[in-house]
Write an enzyme that holds these catalytic residues in place. Sequence first.
Site, mmCIF file in Angstrom:
data_model
loop_
_atom_site.group_PDB
_atom_site.id
_atom_site.type_symbol
_atom_site.label_atom_id
_atom_site.label_comp_id
_atom_site.label_asym_id
_atom_site.label_seq_id
_atom_site.Cartn_x
_atom_site.Cartn_y
_atom_site.Cartn_z
ATOM 1 N N THR A 54 0.809 -1.218 0.000
ATOM 2 C CA THR A 54 0.000 0.000 0.000
ATOM 3 C C THR A 54 0.841 1.265 0.000
ATOM 4 O O THR A 54 0.618 2.178 -0.793
ATOM 5 C CB THR A 54 -0.943 -0.003 1.218
ATOM 6 N N HIS A 268 -7.904 -9.359 1.222
ATOM 7 C CA HIS A 268 -7.164 -10.033 2.284
ATOM 8 C C HIS A 268 -8.045 -11.028 3.040
ATOM 9 O O HIS A 268 -7.609 -12.134 3.369
ATOM 10 C CB HIS A 268 -6.599 -9.018 3.273
ATOM 11 N N ASP A 309 -2.907 0.849 -6.104
ATOM 12 C CA ASP A 309 -1.568 0.826 -5.521
ATOM 13 C C ASP A 309 -0.865 -0.498 -5.762
ATOM 14 O O ASP A 309 0.360 -0.585 -5.662
ATOM 15 C CB ASP A 309 -1.647 1.116 -4.024
ATOM 16 N N HIS A 310 -1.619 -1.534 -6.077
ATOM 17 C CA HIS A 310 -1.077 -2.870 -6.362
ATOM 18 C C HIS A 310 -2.245 -3.766 -6.736
ATOM 19 O O HIS A 310 -3.416 -3.378 -6.629
ATOM 20 C CB HIS A 310 -0.337 -3.450 -5.150
#
Length: 543
Positions: A54, A268, A309-310
């Site tokens: 992040t 997650h 961000d990813h």
Amino acid sequence: TAPPAPKLIVAISVDQFSAALFDQYRARFTGGLKTMQGGVVFPNGYQSHAATETCPGHSTMLTGVHPARSGIIANNWYDFSAPRDDKHVYCAEDEHDPNSTVKEPVVSAGHLKVPTLGERMKAAWPTSRNVAVSAKDRAVMMMGGHTIDAAYWFTGRGFSSYNGTALVPDAIEENTRVLALVGKGAPALTGGEWCHARDRDIAAQSVSVGTGRFVQAADDFDGFRSSPRMDAATLDLAERLVAAMKLGKGPTPDMLSVSLSATDYIGHAYGTQGEEMCVQMGELDRSLGAFFAKLDAMGIDYAVMLTADHGGLDVPERLAQQGLPGAGRADKSLTSDCLNEAIATRFKLTGYMPAVSACNPPPGVSPSLPGPQAIYADSAFGDYWVNTALPEDMRKKVIAELVEMLRASPQVEAVYTKPDLDKVTVPHGNPQDWTLIERVAASYDPQRTGDVFSVLHRAVVPIPLVRAGYTATHGSPWDYDRRVPLLFWRRGVPGLEQPAPVETVDIAPTFAALIGLAVPAGSFDGRCLDIDGGPGDTCAALK
């Protein structure tokens, strides 16, 4: 003729919104993400570096530089010179403040070595405002930077700001709305009919995922944060601040950064391919549509960018069922606890052995509180730091042993040391073609990066033991974590789609050119993208 510069720049990050997720659901979007697809679409954007987390990812967007230059090499690192006993440092804290701890950091952008676009705008035009909102403090700091006029992130039971900063009425009103919603609870979110096919239970070790619809239990703030309702609240607060501060109505352009965290929390907790993520994609699309409609109703001339961000990887148990070769979880032997005990035993480092094994504690016995360790790491991959309190000759032996142990693991793809990375120059050109060591070098800072950097094989998830809320993750140099969508939109500008690879470090120079902001040569690692969509040239101002 190019239109005049927009009065408001809106930069939106959807945390963990991989290009794969965008590709998978883009035909289903009917709201804000459909609007964005009517603009300039780069489906192959890249967070070019290896540390796809992040903090590093957000740091690239509005600085225009790679983590190797911004100094934001990870979410956390170890600094053995830090002025406190705990040498663990959070990317968005001021560890020099005596009130700052790992669990409750004093939030700061002090570790960011370069200015953001909003800071550059304020320096050039003092009447410009720089505003940043997210569920995560680190996203606010990395997109907003050191000088932010209004900074808000979600803590505990509502949005908060810097220590000692009074909340503005609009933040108080949003917190009151959130408290009422969470206090009462809410029924399941329905999702689209197209989500039903993903309603299938998967056992990720002891945690069941794949069938959730985000029933909001009363007073469950953790459940609220890990649901689409978190994004809706973030966008609602952002819209309130736009209206109250009259962003986009001043004599010079303003900057609004919004990072939406729910996709990451959901990825997650449940993975990326279950019903939970399907529902989230539909709700994200609706919330963005409502947000854009409110900006339109205010009559603001704004330009908006959306990226991530990813990316992220699904739970390996589901990936294995889908036949992905090598899908699995990292072995516990790769964690710092196990490596530390093995190496401390090997070299008889008695002061670095816990009283009770932290790697393999006896049944029913909790590991002792951690004392000094020879090796520190945040996960079973990436950076490993060797304690500088060890004599230098012993440090060299420990580093060599650590490299040998990691390379011997059947789950490890590559291992690099600082001398290896010192020899590498961060490349230019298509990021999809960068070698592994070049990707690692793009997030290498010799003062902060660990002594050893380890890359796991593709599809190995670095979570040996699952717990509720943490079944899958990201952070690798593989393209499922690096590749993200990059979308621009402005009313009246013709759309286009360009499949050639671009980078998130291209965002800042593109916006700088769009608003006519003069920036010294060499300030950016990225390049300006022509998002005019017509005969004009967005990048002419930078040429």
